[in-house]
Every structure is written in structure tokens, then in C-alpha cells.
Design a protein around this motif. Structure first.
Motif, PDB file in Angstrom:
ATOM      1  N   LYS A  44       0.569  -1.562   0.398  1.00  0.00           N
ATOM      2  CA  LYS A  44       0.362  -0.178  -0.036  1.00  0.00           C
ATOM      3  C   LYS A  44       1.374   1.458  -0.116  1.00  0.00           C
ATOM      4  N   LYS A  45       0.597   2.400  -0.638  1.00  0.00           N
ATOM      5  CA  LYS A  45       1.465   3.574  -1.019  1.00  0.00           C
ATOM      6  C   LYS A  45       0.615   4.342   0.713  1.00  0.00           C
ATOM      7  N   ILE A  46       1.910   5.337   0.985  1.00  0.00           N
ATOM      8  CA  ILE A  46       1.839   5.754   1.436  1.00  0.00           C
ATOM      9  C   ILE A  46       2.314   7.273   1.627  1.00  0.00           C
ATOM     10  N   HIS A  47       1.571   7.904   2.906  1.00  0.00           N
ATOM     11  CA  HIS A  47       2.026   9.850   2.174  1.00  0.00           C
ATOM     12  C   HIS A  47       3.758   9.537   2.772  1.00  0.00           C
ATOM     13  N   ILE A  48       4.572  10.968   2.406  1.00  0.00           N
ATOM     14  CA  ILE A  48       5.699  10.767   2.416  1.00  0.00           C
ATOM     15  C   ILE A  48       5.845  12.638   2.644  1.00  0.00           C
ATOM     16  N   ASP A  49       5.807  13.046   3.864  1.00  0.00           N
ATOM     17  CA  ASP A  49       6.340  14.685   3.765  1.00  0.00           C
ATOM     18  C   ASP A  49       7.925  14.147   4.243  1.00  0.00           C
ATOM     19  N   ASP A  50       8.890  15.207   3.367  1.00  0.00           N
ATOM     20  CA  ASP A  50       9.929  14.889   2.837  1.00  0.00           C
ATOM     21  C   ASP A  50       9.964  16.620   2.564  1.00  0.00           C
ATOM     22  N   SER A  51      11.203  17.311   3.470  1.00  0.00           N
ATOM     23  CA  SER A  51      11.745  18.284   3.035  1.00  0.00           C
ATOM     24  C   SER A  51      13.630  18.355   3.127  1.00  0.00           C
ATOM     25  N   GLY A  52      13.909  19.784   2.614  1.00  0.00           N
ATOM     26  CA  GLY A  52      15.864  20.043   2.978  1.00  0.00           C
ATOM     27  C   GLY A  52      16.272  20.183   1.973  1.00  0.00           C
ATOM     28  N   GLN A  53      17.903  20.684   2.191  1.00  0.00           N
ATOM     29  CA  GLN A  53      18.685  21.903   0.976  1.00  0.00           C
ATOM     30  C   GLN A  53      18.427  20.410   0.305  1.00  0.00           C
ATOM     31  N   CYS A  54      19.027  21.371  -1.269  1.00  0.00           N
ATOM     32  CA  CYS A  54      19.759  20.316  -1.888  1.00  0.00           C
ATOM     33  C   CYS A  54      20.305  21.799  -2.861  1.00  0.00           C
ATOM     34  N   GLY A  55      20.006  22.723  -2.660  1.00  0.00           N
ATOM     35  CA  GLY A  55      21.630  24.051  -3.114  1.00  0.00           C
ATOM     36  C   GLY A  55      22.331  24.220  -2.367  1.00  0.00           C
ATOM     37  N   VAL A  56      22.745  25.731  -2.919  1.00  0.00           N
ATOM     38  CA  VAL A  56      23.288  27.029  -1.539  1.00  0.00           C
ATOM     39  C   VAL A  56      22.488  27.862  -1.433  1.00  0.00           C
ATOM     40  N   ASN A  57      21.451  27.842  -1.783  1.00  0.00           N
ATOM     41  CA  ASN A  57      20.038  28.770  -2.193  1.00  0.00           C
ATOM     42  C   ASN A  57      18.817  27.834  -2.564  1.00  0.00           C
ATOM     43  N   ALA A  58      19.484  26.557  -2.598  1.00  0.00           N
ATOM     44  CA  ALA A  58      17.921  25.655  -2.851  1.00  0.00           C
ATOM     45  C   ALA A  58      16.925  25.166  -1.614  1.00  0.00           C
ATOM     46  N   THR A  59      16.105  24.464  -1.856  1.00  0.00           N
ATOM     47  CA  THR A  59      15.525  23.648  -1.052  1.00  0.00           C
ATOM     48  C   THR A  59      14.697  22.883  -1.542  1.00  0.00           C
ATOM     49  N   LYS A  61      11.527  19.756  -1.255  1.00  0.00           N
ATOM     50  CA  LYS A  61       9.746  19.255  -0.133  1.00  0.00           C
ATOM     51  C   LYS A  61       8.775  18.961  -1.251  1.00  0.00           C
ATOM     52  N   ILE A  62       9.309  17.517  -0.821  1.00  0.00           N
ATOM     53  CA  ILE A  62       8.198  16.255  -1.415  1.00  0.00           C
ATOM     54  C   ILE A  62       6.590  16.259  -0.508  1.00  0.00           C
ATOM     55  N   GLN A  63       5.702  16.101  -0.858  1.00  0.00           N
ATOM     56  CA  GLN A  63       4.360  16.437  -0.835  1.00  0.00           C
ATOM     57  C   GLN A  63       3.248  15.979  -1.656  1.00  0.00           C
ATOM     58  N   ASN A  64       2.583  14.545  -1.029  1.00  0.00           N
ATOM     59  CA  ASN A  64       1.423  14.273  -2.341  1.00  0.00           C
ATOM     60  C   ASN A  64       2.156  13.719  -3.545  1.00  0.00           C
ATOM     61  N   ASN A  65       3.183  13.330  -3.627  1.00  0.00           N
ATOM     62  CA  ASN A  65       3.633  12.779  -4.075  1.00  0.00           C
ATOM     63  C   ASN A  65       4.405  13.650  -5.751  1.00  0.00           C
ATOM     64  N   SER A  66       4.633  15.151  -5.125  1.00  0.00           N
ATOM     65  CA  SER A  66       5.317  15.577  -6.250  1.00  0.00           C
ATOM     66  C   SER A  66       6.229  15.762  -5.226  1.00  0.00           C
ATOM     67  N   LEU A  67       7.120  16.150  -6.329  1.00  0.00           N
ATOM     68  CA  LEU A  67       8.619  16.517  -5.254  1.00  0.00           C
ATOM     69  C   LEU A  67       8.735  18.331  -6.363  1.00  0.00           C
ATOM     70  N   ILE A  68       9.009  19.459  -5.009  1.00  0.00           N
ATOM     71  CA  ILE A  68       9.057  20.429  -5.539  1.00  0.00           C
ATOM     72  C   ILE A  68      10.257  21.512  -4.665  1.00  0.00           C
ATOM     73  N   ILE A  69      10.837  21.971  -6.025  1.00  0.00           N
ATOM     74  CA  ILE A  69      12.119  22.416  -6.123  1.00  0.00           C
ATOM     75  C   ILE A  69      11.743  23.814  -6.039  1.00  0.00           C
ATOM     76  N   THR A  70      12.868  24.913  -4.569  1.00  0.00           N
ATOM     77  CA  THR A  70      12.369  26.518  -5.277  1.00  0.00           C
ATOM     78  C   THR A  70      13.713  26.625  -4.373  1.00  0.00           C
ATOM     79  N   GLY A  71      13.610  28.214  -4.063  1.00  0.00           N
ATOM     80  CA  GLY A  71      14.588  29.094  -4.046  1.00  0.00           C
ATOM     81  C   GLY A  71      15.556  29.116  -5.614  1.00  0.00           C
ATOM     82  N   LYS A  72      16.961  29.624  -5.207  1.00  0.00           N
ATOM     83  CA  LYS A  72      17.437  30.610  -6.404  1.00  0.00           C
ATOM     84  C   LYS A  72      18.883  29.483  -7.155  1.00  0.00           C
ATOM     85  N   GLY A  73      19.264  29.738  -7.491  1.00  0.00           N
ATOM     86  CA  GLY A  73      20.644  28.747  -8.351  1.00  0.00           C
ATOM     87  C   GLY A  73      20.929  27.401  -8.279  1.00  0.00           C
TER      88      GLY A  73
END
Length: 326
Positions: A44-59, A61-73
Motif C-alpha cells: 500500500k502507498k503511504i504519504h511521504i512528507d520530506d524536505s531539506g536543502q538541495c543547493g546553496v540557496n535551494a530547498t 519538499k515532497i508532498q502528495n507524490n510531488s517533488l517541489i524545488i524552490t529557491g535560487k541558483g
């Protein structure tokens, strides 16, 4: 005395029964409760809620099976031995959003995301690096940013469900094997500022049917269109000076090929084993027809002879059984 003994045995059995029932209920509760950040619990699929840093100014977030990258650079570069922080959740992710402000998608950022279907990349992105979407086998389409300047090596290699792609005019660099074995790719629009088709770039794109080479391209590297078995028409404009080894090898739907007058060199086996090729126009200034250039092109019957031709190399027309003269 016998009554007392029976009562004792009955009490112990009943107590054991109750303990067994309580343990069973406890185990069932554990099974019902999903463990955090696991991809699947008992199928069974479960909900994942994860977030963190992925660049000097980039973060991220995983929400509802979507990976969202925000920030600059830039998003950080990763590798097989140093994977991105979302690696353990990649099979849950079906869509990716790279938000405005991000300028570069790093190496191996989303490689082998087998369930990825949709990508939305903002126009601030100017670079997609090596292996960024390598083996995203469920990806059917992608919006390419208007300001994109470069696509790295193997960036979309083995994206077997990708149907079409349109590259913006600003893009002037495409890496080797960038679209290698995109088996469902039917069409691609190449940018006018492109100067070279790199090696194995579209090799094994089995459904690619037509292609126009931009006018600024001067060189087609080795095996660029090898095994494009559905490619029936390719337009080459003046400006191309070199075509390398096996560039059109086993393009079994090509019936005619007209090389531009600017061409001064063709490498060995350039059209090796093109089963339906009947007509070839060679430019006037071409002096050598290279080794096995048209080997095993069984239907080739019409070929122009360059005015400055001085040499036909070994096996250039081997097994061209329909070619009577030229």
C-alpha cells in the motif's frame, strides 16, 4: 480436590487465550499503522512528507507524490555513489516542479525516477546537466525552458516513453547520448543555434520519423542517428562539412539522402545497411567515398558521382546488388 485442579487448569488456559488475543490485536495494530517515510507497507502507498536543502540557496519538499524545488541558483550535483536526498522516495514521486529562480538542474538529480510522469520546469533554468533525467522510463512529455542554453550528456537517455520534445532557440549545446534510446520519440525540433549533433545523440530512437538539421550545424558525430529505423526523411542544410562513422547506420526507412555541397568528408560506414535506401546525392567536392560507406544497401540503384572523386575505398558498395552503374 479434582474440582480445584480442573479450575486451576481452566484458569491458566483462559489466561493464555486472553494473552494470545491481546498479542494478536497488538500485531494487527502495528500492521495497520504505517511506518514514516517508508515507500510501501504490504503493497500500500503511504504519504511521504520530506524536505531539506538541495543547493546553496535551494530547498526541496515532497508532498502528495510531488517533488517541489524552490529557491535560487543551482541544484546540487549528485552521482550514483552520492545520490540526492530524495533518493529513497523516488518511486513515490510522479511529478516534479522546478520553481522560478532555479537556474540549473544538476547531475543525476532525477535519474531512474521510474514513476515520474510530469515535469514543470521554470524559464529561469538555463542548464540541464549530465544524466539529469536518465532512465525516467514513464516520462511522456517535458516543457523545456525558453532560456535553456545547454543539455548535458545522457540527460534524457532511456526515457522510453518520451513522445516529443521542442528545444528553444537559445540552446546551442546538446551532450552526447542526450536522447539515446528514447524509443517512443516521434519528433524533435532542434534549435537554430546548434552547431553540432554529438555522438549517439539520437541513436536507437526507433520511432523518430523526420528530422531537419539546423543551418548552423557543421558536424554530425559518429552514430548520431544509428538504428533510427523509422527515420524516413532527413533534411541537411548547407554548412555541414563533416559526417562521422555510422552516422546513419541501419536507418532502415530512409529511401533517399541528399548530402549538402558544403560536405567535404564522410567517414566509414556512414550509411551501412540502410535497407530501403535507393537514391544518394553526393556533393561535387567530395573526393573520397569511404570504406563500407554504403555497404549492404541492397536497394541502392541511383548515386551521383562527385566531379572531384579520386578514390573509392574498400567495400564502399559491397552487396549493393541493385547498383548497376554510376
Amino acid at each position: 480436590m479434582l474440582s480445584l485442579l480442573l479450575l486451576t487448569v481452566f484458569s491458566k488456559n483462559f489466561e493464555g487465550f486472553l494473552m494470545q488475543k491481546e498479542n494478536t490485536s497488538y500485531i494487527q495494530e502495528i500492521i495497520k499503522e504505517p511506518a514514516p517515510n517508508d515507500e510501501k507497507i504490504f503493497g500500500k502507498k503511504i504519504h511521504i512528507d520530506d524536505s531539506g536543502q538541495c543547493g546553496v540557496n535551494a530547498t526541496y519538499k515532497i508532498q502528495n507524490n510531488s517533488l517541489i524545488i524552490t529557491g535560487k541558483g543551482e541544484i546540487n550535483d549528485y552521482s550514483n555513489t552520492s545520490p540526492p536526498p530524495w533518493q529513497s522516495n523516488k518511486n513515490q514521486i510522479t511529478s516534479i516542479v522546478v520553481s522560478e529562480g532555479i537556474t540549473s538542474i544538476g547531475t543525476f538529480n532525477f535519474a531512474r525516477f521510474g514513476n515520474l510522469i510530469k515535469i514543470n520546469i521554470s524559464d529561469s533554468v538555463i542548464s540541464i546537466k549530465d544524466n539529469a533525467f536518465y532512465q525516467c522510463s514513464s516520462l511522456t512529455s517535458i516543457n523545456i525552458p525558453l532560456k535553456l542554453e545547454s543539455i548535458g550528456n545522457s540527460s534524457f537517455e532511456d526515457c522510453n516513453s518520451l513522445l516529443s520534445i521542442e528545444l528553444p532557440e537559445n540552446c546551442f549545446i546538446i551532450g552526447r547520448r542526450a536522447f539515446y534510446h528514447c524509443a517512443s520519440l516521434v519528433s524533435i525540433k532542434l534549435p537554430e543555434n546548434l552547431t553540432k549533433i554529438p555522438e549517439y545523440c539520437f541513436s536507437n530512437c526507433e520511432k523518430l520519423n523526420t528530422l531537419s538539421i539546423p543551418s548552423k550545424v557543421t558536424k554530425i558525430e559518429r552514430n548520431a542517428f544509428e538504428n533510427c529505423i523509422s527515420l524516413s526523411r532527413i533534411e541537411m542544410k548547407e554548412g555541414i562539412t563533416e559526417i562521422k562513422y555510422q552516422a546513419f547506420c541501419r536507418c532502415n526507412s530512409l529511401t533517399s539522402l541528399f548530402f549538402p555541397e558544403s560536405l567535404i568528408s564522410i567517414d566509414n560506414e556512414i550509411c551501412y545497411n540502410c535497407k530501403k535506401l535507393t537514391t544518394v546525392y553526393l556533393p561535387k567536392n567530395l573526393s573520397i567515398i569511404s570504406n563500407r560507406a554504403f555497404c549492404e544497401d541492397n536497394l541502392l540503384s541511383n548515386i551521383s558521382v562527385p566531379e572531384n572523386l579520386t578514390k573509392i575505398e574498400e567495400y564502399a558498395f559491397y552487396k549493393c546488388i541493385s547498383l548497376k552503374s554510376f
